[in-house]
Scaffold this active site. Structure first.
Site, PDB file in Angstrom:
ATOM      1  N   ASP A  39       1.675   3.996   0.513  1.00  0.00           N
ATOM      2  CA  ASP A  39       2.049   4.217  -1.236  1.00  0.00           C
ATOM      3  C   ASP A  39       0.525   4.485  -1.417  1.00  0.00           C
ATOM      4  OD1 ASP A  39       4.589   5.620  -3.019  1.00  0.00           O
ATOM      5  OD2 ASP A  39       2.448   3.796  -3.835  1.00  0.00           O
ATOM      6  N   ILE A  40      -0.276   5.435  -2.490  1.00  0.00           N
ATOM      7  CA  ILE A  40      -1.661   4.270  -2.777  1.00  0.00           C
ATOM      8  C   ILE A  40      -1.192   3.138  -4.120  1.00  0.00           C
ATOM      9  CG2 ILE A  40      -0.963   5.825  -5.226  1.00  0.00           C
ATOM     10  CD1 ILE A  40      -3.739   7.033  -4.701  1.00  0.00           C
ATOM     11  N   HIS A 110       9.592  13.254  -0.865  1.00  0.00           N
ATOM     12  CA  HIS A 110       9.445  11.990   0.071  1.00  0.00           C
ATOM     13  C   HIS A 110      10.572  11.287  -0.237  1.00  0.00           C
ATOM     14  CE1 HIS A 110       8.647  12.257  -4.630  1.00  0.00           C
ATOM     15  NE2 HIS A 110       8.077  10.868  -4.314  1.00  0.00           N
TER      16      HIS A 110
HETATM   17  P1  5GP Z   1       8.115   9.213  -6.872  1.00  0.00           P
HETATM   18  O1  5GP Z   1       9.011   8.397  -8.506  1.00  0.00           O
HETATM   19  O2  5GP Z   1       8.381  10.476  -7.281  1.00  0.00           O
HETATM   20  O3  5GP Z   1       9.383   8.802  -6.324  1.00  0.00           O
HETATM   21  O4  5GP Z   1       7.336   8.245  -6.339  1.00  0.00           O
HETATM   22  C1  5GP Z   1       5.469   9.171  -6.151  1.00  0.00           C
HETATM   23  C2  5GP Z   1       5.415   7.726  -5.577  1.00  0.00           C
HETATM   24  O5  5GP Z   1       4.041   8.750  -5.264  1.00  0.00           O
HETATM   25  C3  5GP Z   1       4.379   6.854  -6.252  1.00  0.00           C
HETATM   26  O6  5GP Z   1       5.033   5.812  -6.081  1.00  0.00           O
HETATM   27  C4  5GP Z   1       2.831   6.613  -6.184  1.00  0.00           C
HETATM   28  O7  5GP Z   1       2.382   5.829  -6.121  1.00  0.00           O
HETATM   29  C5  5GP Z   1       2.680   7.357  -5.400  1.00  0.00           C
HETATM   30  N1  5GP Z   1       1.324   8.842  -5.590  1.00  0.00           N
HETATM   31  C6  5GP Z   1       1.508   9.347  -6.820  1.00  0.00           C
HETATM   32  N2  5GP Z   1       0.251   9.994  -5.888  1.00  0.00           N
HETATM   33  C7  5GP Z   1      -0.187   9.648  -4.835  1.00  0.00           C
HETATM   34  C8  5GP Z   1      -1.072   9.839  -3.973  1.00  0.00           C
HETATM   35  O8  5GP Z   1      -2.501  10.291  -4.563  1.00  0.00           O
HETATM   36  N3  5GP Z   1      -1.291   8.949  -3.020  1.00  0.00           N
HETATM   37  C9  5GP Z   1      -0.611   8.411  -2.081  1.00  0.00           C
HETATM   38  N4  5GP Z   1      -1.244   7.701  -0.661  1.00  0.00           N
HETATM   39  N5  5GP Z   1       0.712   7.518  -2.798  1.00  0.00           N
HETATM   40  C10 5GP Z   1       0.761   8.517  -4.719  1.00  0.00           C
END
Ligand code: 5GP
Length: 126
Positions: A39-40, A110
């Protein structure tokens, strides 16, 4: 911003771009069913995202439409990543956010894999 998990799949999302190789990522595992990468914006010492290669908006979409081979492949990939990062003995947490109330921001399924510390009883805020 949280997404509407009932929307049709839109391949302009960031994880679709990662799957196409258009955006760099720190891959830890890949097979025909899944890609796993860091995760970034990590929320734990180890924070890995595991995504299916197929086009699914959310866990809801995946559980409804994916075939048995895709489901097995994805679940096994998550377990494999946890084992190869030595997370089984200390323990770890899996999390899938779905839609607005779940706080899902990226409209490609994810599963978050958190490890490396005691997560506490729950991640959610009251
Ligand atoms: P959600 O809130 O949708 O469950 O989580 C999305 C996750 O994707 C977040 O933890 C965020 O940090 C991660 N994320 C968003 N954009 C990117 C990216 O471009 N690369 C990576 N590696 N993680 C990302």
């Amino acid at each position: 911003m949280a997404i509407d998990a009932t929307q049709p799949y839109d391949d302009s999302n960031i994880f679709a771009a990662i799957l196409r190789g258009e955006i760099p990522n720190k891959t830890v595992y890949e097979d025909e069913f899944a890609l796993a990468f860091h995760d970034i914006n990590p929320q734990a010492p180890l924070h890995i995202l595991v995504i299916p290669k197929g086009a699914y908006v959310s866990w809801d979409d995946f559980s409804a439409r994916a075939d048995a081979e895709e489901i097995a492949g994805f679940v096994r990939a998550i377990g494999h990543v946890a084992r190869t990062h030595d997370l089984v003995a200390p323990g770890y947490r899996l999390l899938a956010n779905i839609g607005a109330n779940g706080g899902q921001e990226v409209p490609h399924l994810h599963v978050h894999l958190f490890g490396g510390k005691r997560m506490g009883p729950m991640l959610m805020q009251r």
